[in-house]
Scaffold this motif. Sequence first.
Motif, PDB file in Angstrom:
ATOM      1  N   LEU A   1       0.928  -1.254  -0.065  1.00 14.41           N
ATOM      2  CA  LEU A   1      -0.010   0.175  -0.172  1.00 14.41           C
ATOM      3  C   LEU A   1       0.707   1.404   0.109  1.00 14.41           C
ATOM      4  N   VAL A   2       1.595   1.243   0.593  1.00 12.76           N
ATOM      5  CA  VAL A   2       2.861   2.667   1.172  1.00 12.76           C
ATOM      6  C   VAL A   2       3.479   2.574  -0.905  1.00 12.76           C
ATOM      7  N   LEU A   3       4.274   0.904  -0.557  1.00 13.43           N
ATOM      8  CA  LEU A   3       4.712   1.821  -2.093  1.00 13.43           C
ATOM      9  C   LEU A   3       3.793   1.756  -2.986  1.00 13.43           C
ATOM     10  N   PHE A   4       2.681   1.521  -3.671  1.00 16.01           N
ATOM     11  CA  PHE A   4       2.054   1.968  -4.762  1.00 16.01           C
ATOM     12  C   PHE A   4       1.740   3.369  -4.128  1.00 16.01           C
ATOM     13  N   ALA A   5       0.789   3.403  -3.116  1.00 14.03           N
ATOM     14  CA  ALA A   5       0.598   5.748  -3.020  1.00 14.03           C
ATOM     15  C   ALA A   5       2.542   6.482  -3.368  1.00 14.03           C
ATOM     16  N   LEU A   6       3.189   5.775  -2.831  1.00 16.84           N
ATOM     17  CA  LEU A   6       4.580   6.517  -2.856  1.00 16.84           C
ATOM     18  C   LEU A   6       4.389   6.645  -5.223  1.00 16.84           C
ATOM     19  N   LEU A   7       5.113   5.202  -5.421  1.00 14.99           N
ATOM     20  CA  LEU A   7       5.156   5.451  -7.077  1.00 14.99           C
ATOM     21  C   LEU A   7       4.868   5.317  -7.969  1.00 14.99           C
TER      22      LEU A   7
END
Length: 141
Positions: A31-37
Amino acid sequence: MLAMTTDGRPSTLSSVLRFLAVGGSNTVITLVLFALLARVMAPWLAYTLVFALGLAYTTMLTGRFVFGADNTRRRSGLFIGWYLTVFVIGLGVVQTVQALGVDSPDILALMTVAVTAPLNFLGGRWIFRDRSSHSDKELVS
């Protein structure tokens, strides 16, 4: 320390708790990686990359950590195939529930997880089950 069976493998309760830990951490990380990417690339590409990373993460941890089994190439391949099959089943659940007139994202998420999480656990348990009577080398050849 979580309970182990007499052969040194995690008990069913221990495996369930470890499965929830791996799944929960995978969800938070992706979730965090998706939001950042998604801020720096097309969301579909961000989702694709994050899904692939999440699949690698869960595949690496499920065999050894959740079920106390070796992650052979064969088992990892079977697990990835099962995981992708369950993903498609989850899409079917979403479509079916929506066709029944349910549009609440919360209910859709809960119903999808209620189907897919047990399937992922049971599939992983079967794939990484004790095969002491049959070595993976015998099964691959």
